[in-house]
Design a protein around this motif. Structure first.
Motif, PDB file in Angstrom:
ATOM      1  N   LYS A  11       0.791  -1.113   0.000  1.00 28.43           N
ATOM      2  CA  LYS A  11       0.042  -0.043   0.146  1.00 28.43           C
ATOM      3  C   LYS A  11       0.714   1.380  -0.194  1.00 28.43           C
ATOM      4  N   LYS A  12       0.433   2.246  -0.690  1.00 34.20           N
ATOM      5  CA  LYS A  12       1.279   3.500  -0.713  1.00 34.20           C
ATOM      6  C   LYS A  12       0.693   4.355   0.638  1.00 34.20           C
ATOM      7  N   PRO A  13       1.571   5.171   1.267  1.00 26.91           N
ATOM      8  CA  PRO A  13       1.027   5.832   2.626  1.00 26.91           C
ATOM      9  C   PRO A  13      -0.151   6.673   2.325  1.00 26.91           C
ATOM     10  N   ALA A  14      -1.189   6.390   3.059  1.00 28.98           N
ATOM     11  CA  ALA A  14      -2.410   7.091   2.979  1.00 28.98           C
ATOM     12  C   ALA A  14      -2.719   7.909   4.331  1.00 28.98           C
ATOM     13  N   LEU A  15      -1.761   7.717   5.326  1.00 26.92           N
ATOM     14  CA  LEU A  15      -2.025   8.622   6.439  1.00 26.92           C
ATOM     15  C   LEU A  15      -0.546   9.378   6.547  1.00 26.92           C
ATOM     16  N   CYS A  16      -0.640  10.447   7.200  1.00 25.58           N
ATOM     17  CA  CYS A  16       0.594  11.548   7.317  1.00 25.58           C
ATOM     18  C   CYS A  16       1.776  10.648   7.999  1.00 25.58           C
ATOM     19  N   GLU A  17       1.293  10.129   9.027  1.00 24.75           N
ATOM     20  CA  GLU A  17       2.323   9.286   9.779  1.00 24.75           C
ATOM     21  C   GLU A  17       2.956   8.369   9.005  1.00 24.75           C
ATOM     22  N   ALA A  18       2.181   7.401   8.092  1.00 21.31           N
ATOM     23  CA  ALA A  18       2.977   6.514   7.232  1.00 21.31           C
ATOM     24  C   ALA A  18       3.813   7.378   6.158  1.00 21.31           C
ATOM     25  N   MET A  19       3.290   8.567   5.678  1.00 14.43           N
ATOM     26  CA  MET A  19       4.248   9.199   4.798  1.00 14.43           C
ATOM     27  C   MET A  19       5.658   9.708   5.402  1.00 14.43           C
ATOM     28  N   ALA A  20       5.429  10.203   6.730  1.00 16.68           N
ATOM     29  CA  ALA A  20       6.612  10.841   7.414  1.00 16.68           C
ATOM     30  C   ALA A  20       7.323   9.421   7.704  1.00 16.68           C
ATOM     31  N   LEU A  21       6.815   8.515   8.055  1.00 22.26           N
ATOM     32  CA  LEU A  21       7.854   7.314   8.246  1.00 22.26           C
ATOM     33  C   LEU A  21       8.484   6.733   6.869  1.00 22.26           C
ATOM     34  N   SER A  22       7.929   6.704   5.856  1.00 22.17           N
ATOM     35  CA  SER A  22       8.498   6.387   4.538  1.00 22.17           C
ATOM     36  C   SER A  22       9.794   7.466   4.150  1.00 22.17           C
ATOM     37  N   PHE A  23       9.546   8.684   4.378  1.00 24.79           N
ATOM     38  CA  PHE A  23      10.611   9.722   4.259  1.00 24.79           C
ATOM     39  C   PHE A  23      11.654   9.354   5.462  1.00 24.79           C
ATOM     40  N   ALA A  24      11.389   9.170   6.615  1.00 25.18           N
ATOM     41  CA  ALA A  24      12.536   8.960   7.460  1.00 25.18           C
ATOM     42  C   ALA A  24      13.386   7.795   7.192  1.00 25.18           C
ATOM     43  N   ASP A  25      12.677   6.622   6.852  1.00 25.30           N
ATOM     44  CA  ASP A  25      13.345   5.459   6.341  1.00 25.30           C
ATOM     45  C   ASP A  25      14.116   5.609   5.154  1.00 25.30           C
ATOM     46  N   ASN A  26      13.717   6.249   4.133  1.00 24.13           N
ATOM     47  CA  ASN A  26      14.395   6.676   3.038  1.00 24.13           C
ATOM     48  C   ASN A  26      15.575   7.465   3.173  1.00 24.13           C
TER      49      ASN A  26
END
Lengths: 317, 317, 317, 317, 317, 317
Positions: free
Chosen positions: B261-276
């Motif tokens: 799934k692509k990030p659909a919540l702000c927190e999921a988006m923030a985490l994917s950036f932090a990981d990347n």
């Protein structure tokens, strides 16, 4: 029942219909009125409530079944209802399948055939897993009522069952044809591959993504459901469980289609082909050969899902 | 210990090394001999066993720790060992961390900081979930010994801990900076985002994909681990559980990188950036500033993972 | 001021509004009339000029501020103005910020904080460069009035300042967290990364691409502006200048997003992440948490820019 | 000169060659020696310095021109030199073009033709701009000595001139053929499109990316050079300058090929085609018809740059 | 026959082998010798001709069958032949199938089954078309000797027949399962879909692309062959011919795989799936279950064609 | 003729127009009427038939030429016709080119120039092939009446001829400029490259894909046409025929644009560039410089086919 596609101008209608959409508007003179779209399985019709104060008009919303008293008339070439009374119907007064698109095949017959395929699985723990789902009355009810998709293909009551049965038959053939395939694994995976859709989509008539469907998706939901049931079958070997769950995770074939793993086992590859061919063939069938389509040999225009124009073949001479 | 990068020609060596690779070959005269690669945390060295019949030579395989008696010599510009005796070492006779690449940071200090971050989570059921993992001694041992990847970046003992801590710190900053973020959800997701790697990769020195890693992958494994632990916390709200699992499933940001799934919540988006950002910054650091790299300001050549040439900046004058 | 979202039916309106659109049409009887859309920062309203010959009606165009005398009425459920008189307003009679979407934060406070960050840059020639822009009154005025984009995110007066400040803060954190980063280079690049937007977009209310924006684009424009100012700072080292300009050129991260170079320095990589995360987090915030959005936890529908459906998280229970 | 491709076994060689590579190694007996690759424009040859202490052997590095005294011999089917004496040569003692791949065309004739094309530009300020570059002796020297690429195509002394002239001729044709094209703009852009390469690549024999080439790239460097020269031509209209710079920025045609803007003017589109067709035709010519290639009609194998196998056509019968 | 995988050290060999590669080299002493790779269907062996002047040594080239007199010896752990005499063999003296990889299935049986499927086609003109190819002895010989690919899958004598039969069986199943499919069209297309490969690849042992294969490709060649034969069947309806040729042109499913049209008919879609599933299942079978592979359940490493690691399933317990 | 763009309100019209669209509707009172769109080469106009029973009104359909008697009036700012009589026109009573968009160039002059280029081909069998098409009156008629595309560019009568001539001229230049090109092969390929479009698109005014166009496409159709004609020229060498057909198959340059082969010959590459540049330059010309476009230097908005905004250049000052 007085089906929508049989209404003629000048009739008095007393019937229950499903409300697809309702909007309150204002006439040029400032009078409020309602614009309603009613539906049954034969189609939809526009309706107006000009006088919301007339006795017997109750509040109703989209997705309600309402019992209407109305007159039909033609307006700008289309049939239209003028609603005089409308109240929400009791759930015992109508049969939902009269209002929803349904599979052309008999649900019970399809389910029986799926159960015969389950019985043909020889490995005990696999069969036990399958029966833990398909002998459960609640699961059966949900499974048989679901569509296989929100749009695109198999979007009708019984669609999930029809698609699952078809994919399982294709896999059954593959297991005979490619003799190195593990038939029990492949059939079990095929039968379970889309069970997550019972939770990804809400039941008809809404048939829309649930919160769980949006956040988790049917692929991972289905893998979780299988994993949970396996926990109750202690003799289910861990490696075999992993292989089965892999098949479910990989059934979309490519990462960009939402599978977190590409098929790494022959059975996972075979399943992903069976799923894909069934989705595409059904899309073509619905576009070319369904009741509402134009003559099969007419070009249908660009199909977004398939990325090409389509037509049916000419008959052999 | 006599580290490999300090061996000089003409020394008598008695030391334990880790066998990275061993192959039996035949000389031109038809005599069998062994070609061995030995490693410790400072590097690798080529070694020969010319006389396999000499007393004290035992069978050994890649990934064994062996105690060798050998002479060093220079051959074609490289140091080489001629092994006279070799036997597998007892596990008490060596410290694995002498033989494996390790984090530059102290594991205990990093773990303590991670626990302080766990303590800062205010929602009880979230903190309970985190403690169910990080207060468990077995989990802690595995977690602290794992790398964060098979190659590319953080490929060393403690790498998973170092990466997790760094990602959590970045998320902690994001939670302060973007005030609409749900800090408890974000930190919990950050701390758990890669726990599936404890099962995706086998422990050092092998550090290779496990069968589960190949078939399921750390993203879904991690989601399953979290889901299993949540079952033991009955007060954990279902919706919150779904949001947390979504963050883990979506942390690769794009379907083609293995997130279902692509990030659909702000927190999921923030985490994917932090990981990347953490993966890319560490890749750059290892390439430009690690001990074995050439002078930082020298161009390093095309980096496959980043798709560009790299160099460090010049000092401010 | 009589804001548009507070107009009720039957009022006499004397107010200045911004003309968003104006079109001359013909009634069925062949009489010309004008259809006008008026806007202020609270919304837009449809208006008609039925009698263009009435005294006091002057010519006006889109983007004019006009002073109108009008009556309000409801038409088909929407409020509408019937304009009796309309003349272009003097620029002293209105405050543009009443008519345009604005940042929620105070522009002066944001600018002060940006200047404190500039003061924290230690390398003299870098600070001198930054001051050559941000101590210039004309530049400051343009910079503070610009949006950060024509659409998508930060599309409001002060948007460029708000976005620049936010990206700089994120970079400030990165510089602390990833200690190998050159803080002065990174902060200078962050503060300058989008200054080209002051020339790429025309000022509000038009906020559209300029000819220079279309042909050159803000990335290269910004690099040119920095290069021109550096020419006046003879002690600015050539290599450092190249590194700074590289950071600006590479800040979109990938060639296909318009950067002519991928990030080859750690600072360029860090900046491209900070820019990207800020654009995406703001897009999510505007979609989920802005005043006009539906309840945060409602699904918002497919977001084109992010390629997914979105919702806000549920509150912790 | 004693060219490398004419050396036979058993000769005494006294000649100057260019050092392509030099590595110090150790014999099995621990004696140091040098392994050297020498090159001239006809090819390369392996050489050994067995006795580095022999009188007259000086230090030298890759890219040095050295005067050697040596004997030739055959070793494993290849010719080899045994170097007895070697010292760096004075720059007056050799002609670089004997050591480097060169254009097949005469550099002076090509330059003259380019200048005739410059003279054919009618707009004064455009011609003035072109002359500011091409009448400058230093620029001319660099321009004529550069290659058009590090590899792939036109990788030889004079390559940049040959490619620029060819692209300009193609544009000259386009201007005649597509009459709506602005010939002066198009020719000026064509002549300047790759001038940034004089700074992107270091001079032969290294011919490698410079620091500026890596960080900024020839597209933006070229745009900067043109912009700087335009500043000295006050009558150059701003809009025209923007159009010219746009043509240079967009000449790779697509963002993913490093242009920060796609062609938005007809002239930019025409130039990007001329550049692309010339690069591809020259790649094909070098692969199929160059002196070292096999018979033209033989299939050459997969060409990475073009993504296909290649051959020349058969002669007409 | 003395198969290569059964040669032991110290044997006198008199046998015919296929020359895979031959290269003339020079010893350190300047003596010429030949390095030869010989093959039969069990593998390859290195061989040397040290004395090319010895009586009876004739010229030979790659792809020749040569009769050798030689001695076997072990060298660096591998078997090697020292050739004393070698002459090209008469074509009657050997059976090519001893030297080439072959289908595991009997070619005659496969062909008979294909002919039964042809007989099951009911439409006369379709059957006539199929017989015009498959009743032709020359075509049959070529068709049965061809591989289905230069590499990747079905790369063996009989491979084209085996693949064609398998694809046709899958299509036969599809025609039963998806009842709206035109079975005669689908089977005819399946049987003909790869006949262009008889001209795209040269016969074994070379099995390389022909000039026609490189320039036209088997998809268009096959379409041409079908079109030419249809011209001799005047009653073949034009529309039906177009539909059949479309199926052949579209059988790679996507433009980027070399089909000039995407499947626009259900039968074209079904054929492209059957072709694709058969290629992928065979690739998996060869990798996991072929004689030379490691134990099926061992991970095989990244497979380029499938883009993933692979293993076989564990047996049911 | 009374062209549509010259009709004024209040005129009596007696003219023949082409019917673009006709739909039967019902008024609010239930009376049927027709809504018609008429076209000529200057534009389209809306028309009504209020009284279908009036004498002289005949049946007609889209694509018919009808002779109308009507009155013009203005309605909501647009001109409209009220039709009193309408009958289908005899084909002798109108000139189709009055009703269809046409090339700005004289068809006969273009054809003559194409024939001069044919005459310049020196190889007899090539010239014979070209004449077999272009000296055939039926072919000429179709070829000259065709467009080069259904939309996008050259979508007018004579478009195929204009595009073919332009591509051939570009190739003629390439043959002079790149001297290794085989001019006869290149010109023959250029002249034939799009002849398949005479069968892919139906003739004007429909100009839509034919069944053959949908299923086979102009690339393969063109290759077949060339192949069929070559069969009648026995001296045409097989290899040369393959090279020519390759050029036609590969003229779209990339597989994803529908070419089943990428250009593997220099001539195929040159042709694909000539075709592509001509399509793009004409698209730009039509968007920027055609009669109906706004002022050339105005930005035209995003162009879908080119993926960018466009404008014409400013005049030299």
């Amino acid at each position: 029942m007085h089906f929508i596609n049989q209404i003629k101008a000048g009739e008095q209608i007393r019937e229950i219909y499903l409300v697809k959409e309702v909007k309150q508007l204002t006439t040029k003179n400032g009078k409020p009125y309602w614009n309603v779209t009613l539906q049954d399985k034969t189609g939809t019709i526009n309706a107006k409530v000009w006088d919301p104060n007339s006795p017997g008009i109750e509040d109703f919303e989209a997705m309600d079944y309402i019992s209407v008293m109305a007159e039909s008339q033609e307006y700008q070439g289309n049939m239209q209802l003028i609603i005089r009374q409308a109240k929400t119907a009791d759930s015992g007064d109508y049969v939902p399948s009269d209002y929803l698109p349904c599979s052309e095949y008999d649900v019970d017959e399809m389910y029986s055939e799926l159960q015969r395929l389950i019985d043909s699985v020889k490995t005990d723990y696999m069969k036990k897993l399958l029966k833990s789902f398909f002998d459960d009355a609640d699961f059966k009810k949900k499974f048989c009522f679901s569509s296989a998709a929100k749009s695109v293909h198999h979007n009708f009551v019984g669609g999930l069952l029809e698609h699952t049965l078809s994919v399982t038959r294709v896999c059954n053939f593959f297991a005979k044809h490619y003799t190195f395939l593990d038939r029990d694994l492949l059939l079990t995976a095929a039968i379970c591959h889309d069970i997550g859709k019972t939770k990804e989509l809400s039941p008809y008539p809404a048939n829309d993504y649930t919160d769980e469907g949006q956040l988790i998706g049917h692929i991972v939901i289905g893998a979780e459901m299988v994993r949970d049931h396996i926990k109750d079958i202690p003799e289910f070997p861990e490696t075999k469980a992993r292989e089965l769950i892999h098949c479910i995770l990989a059934h979309h074939g490519e990462l960009e289609f939402g599978s977190p793993k590409k098929p790494a086992l022959c059975e996972a590859m075979a399943l992903s082909f069976a799923d894909n061919v069934d989705a595409k063939m059904e899309t073509m069938r619905e576009t070319i050969y369904s009741g509402t389509a134009s003559s099969p040999t007419t070009w249908k225009g660009m199909n977004r899902f398939l990325g090409t124009n389509l037509r049916g073949t000419t008959p052999e001479e």
